[in-house]
Design an enzyme around this catalytic site. Structure first.
Site, short mmCIF file in Angstrom:
data_model
loop_
_atom_site.label_atom_id
_atom_site.label_comp_id
_atom_site.label_asym_id
_atom_site.label_seq_id
_atom_site.Cartn_x
_atom_site.Cartn_y
_atom_site.Cartn_z
N GLU A 181 1.24 -1.38 0.22
CA GLU A 181 -0.12 -0.25 0.02
C GLU A 181 1.25 1.44 -0.93
O GLU A 181 1.17 2.18 0.98
CB GLU A 181 -1.11 0.32 1.52
CG GLU A 181 -1.67 -1.13 1.28
CD GLU A 181 -3.11 -0.85 2.43
OE1 GLU A 181 -2.77 -0.32 3.05
OE2 GLU A 181 -3.37 -1.70 2.62
N HIS A 383 -17.40 -10.79 5.13
CA HIS A 383 -15.82 -9.63 6.31
C HIS A 383 -15.46 -11.01 7.25
O HIS A 383 -16.06 -11.79 8.20
CB HIS A 383 -16.42 -8.94 6.45
CG HIS A 383 -15.47 -7.69 6.33
ND1 HIS A 383 -14.80 -7.39 7.94
CD2 HIS A 383 -14.45 -7.97 5.60
CE1 HIS A 383 -13.31 -7.00 7.74
NE2 HIS A 383 -13.48 -6.88 6.24
N HIS A 384 -14.02 -10.86 6.69
CA HIS A 384 -13.28 -12.01 7.75
C HIS A 384 -12.21 -11.02 8.17
O HIS A 384 -11.09 -11.10 7.10
CB HIS A 384 -12.86 -13.07 6.82
CG HIS A 384 -13.56 -14.21 7.35
ND1 HIS A 384 -13.64 -15.24 6.55
CD2 HIS A 384 -14.86 -14.38 7.57
CE1 HIS A 384 -15.32 -16.43 6.18
NE2 HIS A 384 -15.75 -15.15 8.01
N GLU A 385 -12.01 -10.08 8.76
CA GLU A 385 -10.78 -9.23 9.28
C GLU A 385 -10.08 -10.32 10.30
O GLU A 385 -10.89 -11.10 11.20
CB GLU A 385 -11.23 -7.83 9.84
CG GLU A 385 -9.43 -7.44 10.61
CD GLU A 385 -8.65 -7.14 9.22
OE1 GLU A 385 -9.49 -6.72 8.44
OE2 GLU A 385 -7.89 -7.58 9.54
N HIS A 464 -7.65 -8.31 0.59
CA HIS A 464 -7.66 -7.22 1.66
C HIS A 464 -5.77 -7.43 2.18
O HIS A 464 -6.13 -8.67 3.10
CB HIS A 464 -7.84 -6.59 1.97
CG HIS A 464 -8.87 -5.97 0.85
ND1 HIS A 464 -8.96 -4.53 0.99
CD2 HIS A 464 -9.87 -6.50 -0.03
CE1 HIS A 464 -10.01 -4.30 0.25
NE2 HIS A 464 -10.71 -5.89 -0.46
N GLU A 465 -4.68 -6.81 1.83
CA GLU A 465 -3.51 -6.49 2.85
C GLU A 465 -3.17 -8.37 2.52
O GLU A 465 -2.58 -8.91 3.04
CB GLU A 465 -3.08 -6.62 4.12
CG GLU A 465 -3.49 -5.24 4.36
CD GLU A 465 -5.59 -4.85 4.74
OE1 GLU A 465 -6.38 -5.59 4.99
OE2 GLU A 465 -6.13 -4.24 4.26
N GLU A 483 -6.74 -6.71 -2.74
CA GLU A 483 -6.75 -5.47 -2.59
C GLU A 483 -4.73 -5.14 -3.15
O GLU A 483 -4.76 -5.06 -4.38
CB GLU A 483 -6.79 -4.58 -1.19
CG GLU A 483 -6.53 -3.14 -1.42
CD GLU A 483 -6.28 -2.93 -0.15
OE1 GLU A 483 -7.25 -2.47 0.99
OE2 GLU A 483 -5.80 -3.58 1.15
N GLU A 489 -9.21 4.06 0.30
CA GLU A 489 -9.74 4.26 1.19
C GLU A 489 -8.62 5.06 1.97
O GLU A 489 -8.94 5.90 3.30
CB GLU A 489 -9.22 3.13 2.41
CG GLU A 489 -7.10 2.33 2.24
CD GLU A 489 -7.73 0.87 2.65
OE1 GLU A 489 -8.36 -0.09 3.51
OE2 GLU A 489 -6.67 0.37 3.03
#
Ligand code: NOJ
Ligand code: CA
Length: 682
Positions: A181, A383-385, A464-465, A483, A489
């Site tokens: 990022e 969603h799974h953070e 993401h990440e 991502e 963001e």
């Protein structure tokens, strides 16, 4: 097809070591199907394997060494000789279940070279397979079963890329805390340090290159490290385990890949890494439908709502139903809800040990929301953070996917917010952790495990990440996007945090790796505290054409989307699945205008994004079907529009009739963009 075997003149054995190398080095060459690219493979005076690559008779990659540093034995580089080679090739067209284009052409020649070290160097064997396409090449190591070695422990890989000319490079540094990022840097090639791939280059003679890798499976990601001048070599992402890679034999490394073109278009319209990946292993994935979606998201990113439980919790049943109603009314296929699960205690980093993947917070009725969505034809997007804690996620992975499957959730966004090197994998003793990089072998194993588990439950993954994309969507087409770059963001967090160059740069390095969940569609052009975006309104629409993903978000609050009915109409219409995609105008880092054909109709769309320099373009509509008249509906930068002032909101609309061969003039504002729908009627 042209293969030759040459015996070089006996090499002077001016060796500084006592080891014996063959007096006559064998040299093997192979060319691409049209003869444009020629690879030459040999060993140097010390028995070090080298390859070089020429294009149209001109050296592109000078003699570059191959090999490994094992952590438990002598280097696998010196003392090699070529003990055999094989040639082959392939020509086929294969179909993607979804993507930028429906059909992909694969036409290549192949050369496998067998190397063996002399006994004094350990007598180990490695094969290198080269695949030459007309517009790029790839090679990988294939380590066969052998008496001298059962397990390979790789301290580092010694693959070199000795670029024959200087030029300009667009790149982000590898190994830095913020993973991928980062804002892309534009430097001379000899000013690069250690870069992530894809790294894109324009050589002094205009040749465009992009170095990357394909089929990164059970191995550490390759960083592209400059040695000296314009010579680079791989350095693998580290491991908390000691050696960067540990593999039982036999195994193959990922492909090291290089796209080669005369211009930007040839880099973008190039399927090298997909072709280097294995065919679809999942079969029919029609349960995943490309779509556009909205989400309970921008409010958290901006800080208006929280992921954690509390008075401003974003994920409430009431809000989710409100978003589902909006989605149903405006034709969105899904609603993403983040922060729905227990354990998010409000901190960002290192919070992952507390997450539950199966229990919702008290103010969020997961079952009722999913049911409500299903009744309205809108899918809940899961969603799974993880906060980077893959130990906790893996322990719950099966139950987590089972739950979403039961609720009809067919796409899940995952997240790995942690500093580079801050992934927590299970340690040797229960309750302990091993720290890993986001792109080390352990994280690479993790991502594939998630994708394979999800596939068993007919669920698609948007990570993401993540680890970077290396074309694995061909083999696992439920790995729909990720991502892995600075997305929208960042615009919530600071004025022009993503500058006007950002997206027209992303198209050329990052997007070569695969789809990105950039999350366009902030029509208010405002982040937190009213910080403006470095974007005109038309650019927000152009992003849907410039940055491909089979799921495309409209990221803004629904109130802001509703306040822009004409822009919302474009977002509703624009497809997320294409039968063809062409870059019809663009230069790396400057601008990118695509023409894409809808996979489900005869409509074409044209549009894209600009940097800070205003431009007048003449777009040739020579891709349209002959003999048809199209209605062009246009969303374009208004007179005087610029990202720098309130004039960023200036947009104009137009409708015209056009046909194949017509020229569409387009003015792109500073930080501007363009979106056009071309509909041929019945
Ligand atoms: C970072 C992701 O990029 C963002 O989209 C997400 O909302 C947060 N992590 C929380 O998971
Ligand atoms: Ca992120």
């Amino acid at each position: 097809m042209r293969y030759t075997l040459m015996l070089a003149a006996p090499l002077a054995l001016a060796l500084s070591c006592a080891f014996i190398t063959p007096a006559v080095a064998e040299t093997v060459t192979a060319s691409s199907p049209d003869g444009t690219l020629v690879v030459t493979v040999t060993t140097d005076a010390d028995g070090r394997p080298t390859y070089s690559l020429s294009r149209k008779g001109r050296l592109l990659i000078g003699a570059s060494m191959l090999g490994f540093i094992p952590s438990d034995g002598p280097t696998m580089q010196r003392g090699n000789r070529i003990v055999g080679h094989e040639t082959g090739g392939g020509k086929e067209t294969w179909e993607q279940p979804w993507g930028e284009r429906r059909f992909v052409n694969d036409h290549h020649n192949e050369l496998l070279v067998r190397f063996e070290q002399v006994p004094d160097w350990g007598g180990r064997r490695m094969n290198v397979r080269f695949r030459l396409f007309n517009d790029g090449f790839g090679f990988r190591y294939e380590i066969p079963e052998q008496p001298a070695m059962k397990v390979m422990r790789i301290a580092d890989e010694l693959t070199e890329f000795n670029i024959a000319q200087n030029g300009t490079a667009w790149w982000i540094p590898g190994g830095e805390w913020n993973r991928y990022e980062q804002v892309y840097q534009k430097t001379p090639i000899d000013g690069v340090s250690t870069a992530h791939t894809p790294i894109t280059m324009k050589l002094a003679d205009g040749t465009h290159l992009a170095f990357h890798e394909a089929a990164l499976v059970d191995y550490s990601a390759m960083w592209f490290k400059r040695q000296t001048g314009t010579a680079f070599r791989t350095t693998l992402s580290p491991s908390g385990n000691g050696p960067k890679v540990v593999r039982a034999l036999p195994f193959n490394t990922p492909w090291r890949s290089l796209r080669i073109a005369d211009g930007a278009r040839g880099l973008v319209e190039n399927d090298l890494e997909l072709n280097l990946n294995e065919p679809n292993r999942l079969g029919d994935v029609s349960w995943f439908k490309p779509m556009k979606y909205i989400g309970i998201w921008w409010g958290m990113i901006r800080g208006d709502w929280s992921w954690a439980e509390g008075p401003n919790h974003g994920a409430t049943t009431t809000r989710a139903k409100q978003y589902i109603d909006f989605a149903a009314k405006h034709g969105f296929g899904g609603v993403l809800v983040e922060g729905w699960d227990k354990g998010w205690n409000g901190t960002w980093f290192g919070n992952g040990r507390d997450f539950s993947y199966t229990e919702a917070t008290p103010d969020f009725d997961l079952e009722a929301v999913a049911r409500y969505g299903a009744q309205k034809g809108v899918m809940l997007i899961g969603h799974h953070e993880t906060g980077g804690n893959i130990a906790n996620y893996e322990a719950q992975l099966d139950d987590a996917m089972k739950l979403y499957d039961r609720l009809g959730v067919r796409a899940v966004k995952t997240g790995y917010v942690a500093d580079a090197g801050g992934i927590l994998a299970p340690g040797d003793a229960p309750g302990t952790y091993r720290a890993e990089y986001h792109d080390g072998q352990r994280a690479v194993q993790h991502h594939l495990k998630v994708v394979q588990t999800a596939a068993r439950y007919r669920i698609a993954i948007n990570a993401h990440e993540p680890v970077k994309d290396t074309g694995l969507r061909r083999t696992y087409p439920n790995w729909i996007d990720r991502e892995g770059a600075r997305g929208m963001e960042y615009n919530a967090w600071g004025q022009f945090a993503n500058g006007p160059d950002h997206e027209p740069t992303l198209v050329y390095p990052r997007m070569l790796s695969g789809p990105m969940d950039f999350t366009p569609g902030v029509l208010s052009l405002e982040g937190a505290n009213k910080v403006p975006l470095a974007s005109t309104l038309a650019k927000q629409l152009g992003l849907y054409l410039a940055i491909y993903s089979p799921i495309q978000m409209a990221a803004d609050f629904i109130e802001n989307l509703e306040a822009h009915p004409r822009e919302l109409a474009f977002i509703r219409q624009v497809p997320a699945d294409w039968s063809e995609s062409h870059l019809i105008a663009g230069e790396v880092g400057d601008y990118a205008i695509f023409a894409r054909k809808d996979r489900n109709s005869d409509d074409w769309y044209v549009g894209g994004v600009n940097d800070a320099t205003p431009r007048d373009l003449s777009l040739k509509l020579d891709f349209l079907d002959p003999g048809r008249v199209y209605t062009a509906t246009i969303w374009k930068d208004g007179e005087g529009a610029t990202y720098e002032t309130e004039a960023r909101h200036r947009i104009v609309y137009a409708t015209l009739k056009v046909k194949k061969g017509d020229v569409l003039p387009a003015w792109l504002a500073p930080g501007g963009g363009l979106a056009v729908r071309l509909n041929p009627g019945k």
